[in-house]
Design a protein around this motif. Sequence first.
Motif, PDB file in Angstrom:
ATOM      1  N   UNK B  21      12.074  35.997 109.377  1.00 58.97           N
ATOM      2  CA  UNK B  21      10.649  36.294 109.320  1.00 58.97           C
ATOM      3  C   UNK B  21      10.084  36.660 110.679  1.00 58.97           C
ATOM      4  N   UNK B  22       8.756  36.748 110.723  1.00 58.17           N
ATOM      5  CA  UNK B  22       8.115  37.320 111.910  1.00 58.17           C
ATOM      6  C   UNK B  22       7.864  36.309 113.029  1.00 58.17           C
ATOM      7  N   UNK B  50       4.684  43.292 110.673  1.00 62.81           N
ATOM      8  CA  UNK B  50       3.495  43.026 109.852  1.00 62.81           C
ATOM      9  C   UNK B  50       3.902  42.696 108.412  1.00 62.81           C
ATOM     10  N   UNK B  51       4.883  43.417 107.924  1.00 64.31           N
ATOM     11  CA  UNK B  51       5.362  43.169 106.565  1.00 64.31           C
ATOM     12  C   UNK B  51       5.959  41.755 106.452  1.00 64.31           C
ATOM     13  N   UNK B  52       6.747  41.394 107.470  1.00 61.44           N
ATOM     14  CA  UNK B  52       7.353  40.054 107.462  1.00 61.44           C
ATOM     15  C   UNK B  52       6.287  38.975 107.610  1.00 61.44           C
ATOM     16  N   UNK B  53       5.253  39.263 108.399  1.00 60.78           N
ATOM     17  CA  UNK B  53       4.144  38.308 108.542  1.00 60.78           C
ATOM     18  C   UNK B  53       3.466  38.072 107.189  1.00 60.78           C
ATOM     19  N   UNK B  54       3.372  39.126 106.403  1.00 58.40           N
ATOM     20  CA  UNK B  54       2.766  39.001 105.075  1.00 58.40           C
ATOM     21  C   UNK B  54       3.516  37.998 104.218  1.00 58.40           C
ATOM     22  N   UNK B  55       4.834  38.110 104.210  1.00 57.71           N
ATOM     23  CA  UNK B  55       5.621  37.167 103.408  1.00 57.71           C
ATOM     24  C   UNK B  55       5.524  35.756 103.989  1.00 57.71           C
ATOM     25  N   UNK B  56       5.538  35.669 105.325  1.00 60.45           N
ATOM     26  CA  UNK B  56       5.384  34.340 105.946  1.00 60.45           C
ATOM     27  C   UNK B  56       4.073  33.692 105.505  1.00 60.45           C
TER      28      UNK B  56
END
Lengths: 190, 138
Positions: B21-22, B50-56
């Motif tokens: 993740x981010x 940013x995409x990984x932050x979304x999942x986090x």
Amino acid sequence: MIDPDEDLVRSAGAGDARAAEALVRRHLTKMVGVARRMLNDGAEAEDVAQEVFLRVWREAPRWKPGQAKFETWMHRVALNLCYDRLRRRREKTDPDAGVMVADSRPLASDEWLARQRAAKVQGALAALPERQRAAIALVHFDEMSNIAAAEILGISVEALESLLSRGRRALKAALADVAHDLMGGAERAP
Amino acid sequence: MTRKEETMDRERFVALLDAYGADFRRWPAEARAAAAAFAAQNADVEALLAEARGLDAVLGLVRDQGAPSGELTARILSRIPRTQRPAFDRRALFALAACAVFGVVLGYGGGLLAPTPTEDDVYFSMAFEAPSAFEDEG
């Protein structure tokens, strides 16, 4: 290898109730947490955590430091107990097992939305294959190092990273709408 | 022991981002500094981050599960075995030994300092030894 639990385990194994209580205070939340992630069922998770500690009381007198960290061993026990329960669920093929029932009481809309989202995330986590779920529970939620998590799962760091990647990819696909809402899309919702 | 810092290229960065993740704090310790430097120098990975932050953030919705019930804690604590011989506390052993030594010294020193009994002392000890038979009769 320094094991922060070594003294407590030795004392608990010799019958020191205060040391045993300190072990409970230190590890119970994590044991319940990982079991909840795996089983998606609070009551079952508490049963697993209790069983882990009963094994701790049984094994502590024979504990030999230096082989593995005590916390690693506890996590392994917890995960194995979870795997057993998941296997029994599959054998029973009870479609409701481990499914959180949505609360039907009236709620404020924000709270209702938060619960709906959380339930969806829990559902997506529950739908992951067990090993992927375990990897994400340990690294993402328990914030364990990659080395500790790999040791608990009995795999290499590379294999752990593969489990994590596949798990996150599946979650990203299943939860794209929730992510979209959270990252700004919700403002446009009616 | 110092950790060997990992060198970072795009392929490795993306692989680690996919896995962890981010948040670089979840990344392998030896890769964190290189990852931060790589992200700072390569603006094109911001979209991936940013995409990984979304999942986090989505996973963060179920991070807090609350504390275990007090009933569970009590149930586990009630099962702590108490039949084994308690571990002997070394501090207690030391304190016991110190008390014994102190008692011996005090007794010996007290004996040296105490005056030798006089005839009056012997008399008084005899006098208050026991109630007199005459008192019972009286």
